[in-house]
Design a protein around this motif. Structure first.
Motif, PDB file in Angstrom:
ATOM      1  N   THR A  28     -23.322  32.803 -54.650  1.00 23.33           N
ATOM      2  CA  THR A  28     -24.573  32.955 -53.923  1.00 23.33           C
ATOM      3  C   THR A  28     -25.626  32.075 -54.584  1.00 23.33           C
ATOM      4  O   THR A  28     -25.854  32.174 -55.790  1.00 23.33           O
ATOM      5  CB  THR A  28     -25.052  34.414 -53.923  1.00 23.33           C
ATOM      6  N   VAL A  29     -26.239  31.207 -53.788  1.00 27.51           N
ATOM      7  CA  VAL A  29     -27.309  30.344 -54.276  1.00 27.51           C
ATOM      8  C   VAL A  29     -28.640  31.025 -53.961  1.00 27.51           C
ATOM      9  O   VAL A  29     -28.901  31.387 -52.815  1.00 27.51           O
ATOM     10  CB  VAL A  29     -27.254  28.952 -53.625  1.00 27.51           C
ATOM     11  N   VAL A  30     -29.458  31.208 -54.978  1.00 27.11           N
ATOM     12  CA  VAL A  30     -30.769  31.819 -54.814  1.00 27.11           C
ATOM     13  C   VAL A  30     -31.814  30.706 -54.836  1.00 27.11           C
ATOM     14  O   VAL A  30     -31.886  29.929 -55.787  1.00 27.11           O
ATOM     15  CB  VAL A  30     -31.050  32.846 -55.921  1.00 27.11           C
ATOM     16  N   LEU A  31     -32.609  30.635 -53.776  1.00 27.99           N
ATOM     17  CA  LEU A  31     -33.606  29.591 -53.617  1.00 27.99           C
ATOM     18  C   LEU A  31     -35.005  30.131 -53.885  1.00 27.99           C
ATOM     19  O   LEU A  31     -35.278  31.312 -53.671  1.00 27.99           O
ATOM     20  CB  LEU A  31     -33.558  29.036 -52.191  1.00 27.99           C
ATOM     21  N   ASP A  32     -35.877  29.240 -54.322  1.00 30.08           N
ATOM     22  CA  ASP A  32     -37.285  29.582 -54.454  1.00 30.08           C
ATOM     23  C   ASP A  32     -37.943  29.389 -53.095  1.00 30.08           C
ATOM     24  O   ASP A  32     -38.076  28.254 -52.635  1.00 30.08           O
ATOM     25  CB  ASP A  32     -37.942  28.671 -55.493  1.00 30.08           C
ATOM     26  N   PRO A  33     -38.345  30.459 -52.402  1.00 31.42           N
ATOM     27  CA  PRO A  33     -38.893  30.303 -51.052  1.00 31.42           C
ATOM     28  C   PRO A  33     -40.184  29.502 -51.010  1.00 31.42           C
ATOM     29  O   PRO A  33     -40.544  28.953 -49.969  1.00 31.42           O
ATOM     30  CB  PRO A  33     -39.127  31.743 -50.593  1.00 31.42           C
ATOM     31  N   LEU A  34     -40.866  29.388 -52.133  1.00 32.21           N
ATOM     32  CA  LEU A  34     -42.090  28.589 -52.150  1.00 32.21           C
ATOM     33  C   LEU A  34     -41.797  27.103 -51.934  1.00 32.21           C
ATOM     34  O   LEU A  34     -42.713  26.338 -51.625  1.00 32.21           O
ATOM     35  CB  LEU A  34     -42.830  28.785 -53.476  1.00 32.21           C
ATOM     36  N   ALA A  35     -40.518  26.715 -52.089  1.00 27.68           N
ATOM     37  CA  ALA A  35     -40.149  25.308 -51.902  1.00 27.68           C
ATOM     38  C   ALA A  35     -40.538  24.814 -50.517  1.00 27.68           C
ATOM     39  O   ALA A  35     -40.912  23.658 -50.343  1.00 27.68           O
ATOM     40  CB  ALA A  35     -38.644  25.124 -52.126  1.00 27.68           C
ATOM     41  N   TRP A  36     -40.448  25.697 -49.491  1.00 27.40           N
ATOM     42  CA  TRP A  36     -40.823  25.270 -48.139  1.00 27.40           C
ATOM     43  C   TRP A  36     -42.003  26.068 -47.571  1.00 27.40           C
ATOM     44  O   TRP A  36     -42.727  25.569 -46.724  1.00 27.40           O
ATOM     45  CB  TRP A  36     -39.636  25.348 -47.181  1.00 27.40           C
ATOM     46  N   ARG A  37     -42.211  27.284 -48.045  1.00 23.92           N
ATOM     47  CA  ARG A  37     -43.309  28.086 -47.505  1.00 23.92           C
ATOM     48  C   ARG A  37     -44.676  27.540 -47.888  1.00 23.92           C
ATOM     49  O   ARG A  37     -45.674  27.832 -47.234  1.00 23.92           O
ATOM     50  CB  ARG A  37     -43.164  29.532 -47.966  1.00 23.92           C
ATOM     51  N   ARG A  38     -44.734  26.737 -48.945  1.00 21.60           N
ATOM     52  CA  ARG A  38     -46.029  26.176 -49.332  1.00 21.60           C
ATOM     53  C   ARG A  38     -46.573  25.201 -48.302  1.00 21.60           C
ATOM     54  O   ARG A  38     -47.754  24.860 -48.325  1.00 21.60           O
ATOM     55  CB  ARG A  38     -45.917  25.474 -50.692  1.00 21.60           C
ATOM     56  N   PHE A  39     -45.702  24.762 -47.379  1.00 24.11           N
ATOM     57  CA  PHE A  39     -46.149  23.835 -46.335  1.00 24.11           C
ATOM     58  C   PHE A  39     -46.617  24.566 -45.079  1.00 24.11           C
ATOM     59  O   PHE A  39     -46.975  23.929 -44.085  1.00 24.11           O
ATOM     60  CB  PHE A  39     -45.033  22.849 -45.984  1.00 24.11           C
ATOM     61  N   GLY A  40     -46.592  25.890 -45.108  1.00 26.84           N
ATOM     62  CA  GLY A  40     -47.073  26.669 -43.971  1.00 26.84           C
ATOM     63  C   GLY A  40     -46.289  26.376 -42.716  1.00 26.84           C
ATOM     64  O   GLY A  40     -45.065  26.339 -42.720  1.00 26.84           O
ATOM     65  N   GLY A  41     -47.005  26.152 -41.609  1.00 28.37           N
ATOM     66  CA  GLY A  41     -46.340  25.884 -40.333  1.00 28.37           C
ATOM     67  C   GLY A  41     -46.059  24.419 -40.086  1.00 28.37           C
ATOM     68  O   GLY A  41     -45.628  24.055 -38.987  1.00 28.37           O
ATOM     69  N   ALA A  42     -46.250  23.560 -41.082  1.00 29.73           N
ATOM     70  CA  ALA A  42     -46.035  22.124 -40.880  1.00 29.73           C
ATOM     71  C   ALA A  42     -44.557  21.776 -40.754  1.00 29.73           C
ATOM     72  O   ALA A  42     -44.191  20.803 -40.098  1.00 29.73           O
ATOM     73  CB  ALA A  42     -46.663  21.330 -42.026  1.00 29.73           C
ATOM     74  N   LEU A  43     -43.695  22.564 -41.378  1.00 27.49           N
ATOM     75  CA  LEU A  43     -42.261  22.316 -41.326  1.00 27.49           C
ATOM     76  C   LEU A  43     -41.646  22.927 -40.069  1.00 27.49           C
ATOM     77  O   LEU A  43     -41.913  24.076 -39.738  1.00 27.49           O
ATOM     78  CB  LEU A  43     -41.561  22.921 -42.538  1.00 27.49           C
ATOM     79  N   LEU A  44     -40.789  22.163 -39.406  1.00 20.22           N
ATOM     80  CA  LEU A  44     -39.970  22.699 -38.322  1.00 20.22           C
ATOM     81  C   LEU A  44     -38.612  23.166 -38.840  1.00 20.22           C
ATOM     82  O   LEU A  44     -37.844  23.782 -38.105  1.00 20.22           O
ATOM     83  CB  LEU A  44     -39.772  21.633 -37.237  1.00 20.22           C
ATOM     84  N   PHE A  45     -38.317  22.862 -40.067  1.00 19.84           N
ATOM     85  CA  PHE A  45     -37.093  23.251 -40.753  1.00 19.84           C
ATOM     86  C   PHE A  45     -36.745  24.701 -40.429  1.00 19.84           C
ATOM     87  O   PHE A  45     -37.447  25.631 -40.823  1.00 19.84           O
ATOM     88  CB  PHE A  45     -37.330  23.065 -42.251  1.00 19.84           C
ATOM     89  N   PRO A  46     -35.640  24.936 -39.664  1.00 17.12           N
ATOM     90  CA  PRO A  46     -35.360  26.281 -39.136  1.00 17.12           C
ATOM     91  C   PRO A  46     -34.647  27.181 -40.137  1.00 17.12           C
ATOM     92  O   PRO A  46     -33.538  27.646 -39.918  1.00 17.12           O
ATOM     93  CB  PRO A  46     -34.470  25.982 -37.924  1.00 17.12           C
ATOM     94  N   PHE A  47     -35.315  27.451 -41.256  1.00 15.53           N
ATOM     95  CA  PHE A  47     -34.690  28.267 -42.294  1.00 15.53           C
ATOM     96  C   PHE A  47     -35.787  28.979 -43.068  1.00 15.53           C
ATOM     97  O   PHE A  47     -36.791  28.373 -43.450  1.00 15.53           O
ATOM     98  CB  PHE A  47     -33.863  27.384 -43.232  1.00 15.53           C
ATOM     99  N   ASP A  48     -35.612  30.256 -43.316  1.00 13.33           N
ATOM    100  CA  ASP A  48     -36.621  31.024 -44.041  1.00 13.33           C
ATOM    101  C   ASP A  48     -35.926  32.167 -44.768  1.00 13.33           C
ATOM    102  O   ASP A  48     -36.061  33.332 -44.414  1.00 13.33           O
ATOM    103  CB  ASP A  48     -37.693  31.545 -43.098  1.00 13.33           C
TER     104      ASP A  48
END
Length: 212
Positions: A28-48
């Motif tokens: 199991t790979v554990v990710l830091d969610p701040l890696a993409w959440r810091r961009f708010g709604g600017a990312l369309l990257f479909p993963f959260d």
């Protein structure tokens, strides 16, 4: 150095199947969610999410001597590491991609059109903004996509379970907060001759933004 930071020893694997920063099938790979959440709604990257359960692993040997190691979840999220060595000790790039769209050509003329889109300076699709070519730079009007075979494993016995030939190009767009969103456009064909067109959205990760 990375193993010392997390206090882990390298995981034992069967011959021929590498563990990259302790990432391999069954982990199991554990990710830091701040890696993409810091961009708010600017990312369309479909993963959260903050976890990836790895169920399959791929390996690509590049012509320049490098390697691409890919780790897949059940829903086809792809954790990817580029290394200078097959064992994966020298990691140069880590990215995370999630599926955006998948299509199957219905006629012989669709594949050349798709290849033309992969060769263009920019790429867009329904529901997406414009992305600029990230590989080779945007200077040339047309650029031949990258091609390679990917060897895929469904378990850790080191035996290749299937192979997929891929023709692909990487695009990207700048987003607020000094970030970038990546788009990987792929023409893939399995050993049975079945073809699909894939679009994946993703982002780069720092080594400190994940652990296994």
């Amino acid at each position: 150095m990375f193993d010392r930071l997390f206090g882990r020893k390298p995981v034992a694997t069967e011959p021929g199947l590498s563990a990259i920063r302790n990432v391999t099938i069954g982990r199991t790979v554990v990710l830091d969610p701040l890696a993409w959440r810091r961009f708010g709604g600017a990312l369309l990257f479909p993963f959260d999410s903050d976890t990836l359960q790895i169920v399959a692993q791929g390996l690509v040997a590049l012509d320049d001597g490098g390697f691409i190691h890919r780790f897949y979840t059940d829903d086809d999220v792809m954790f990817q590491a580029v290394t200078n060595d097959r064992a994966g000790q020298d990691v140069t790039d880590v990215t995370l991609f999630a599926p955006w769209d998948s299509k199957y050509p219905s006629g012989p003329f669709e594949r050349p059109k798709w290849r033309d889109r992969l060769s263009a300076r920019t790429f867009t699709d329904e529901g997406l903004p414009e992305y600029s070519r990230a590989w080779f730079g945007p200077e040339a009007e047309k650029q031949q996509p990258v091609t390679f075979w990917e060897d895929l494993h469904d378990d850790r016995d080191g035996i290749v379970d299937r192979r997929i030939f891929q023709t692909c190009m990487l695009f990207g767009r700048d987003i607020e907060g000094d970030g970038a969103e990546l788009l990987l456009a792929i023409d893939q064909e399995n050993e049975a001759g079945e073809v699909s067109f894939e679009i994946m959205l993703g982002m780069a990760l720092e080594l400190g933004e994940f652990r296994a």
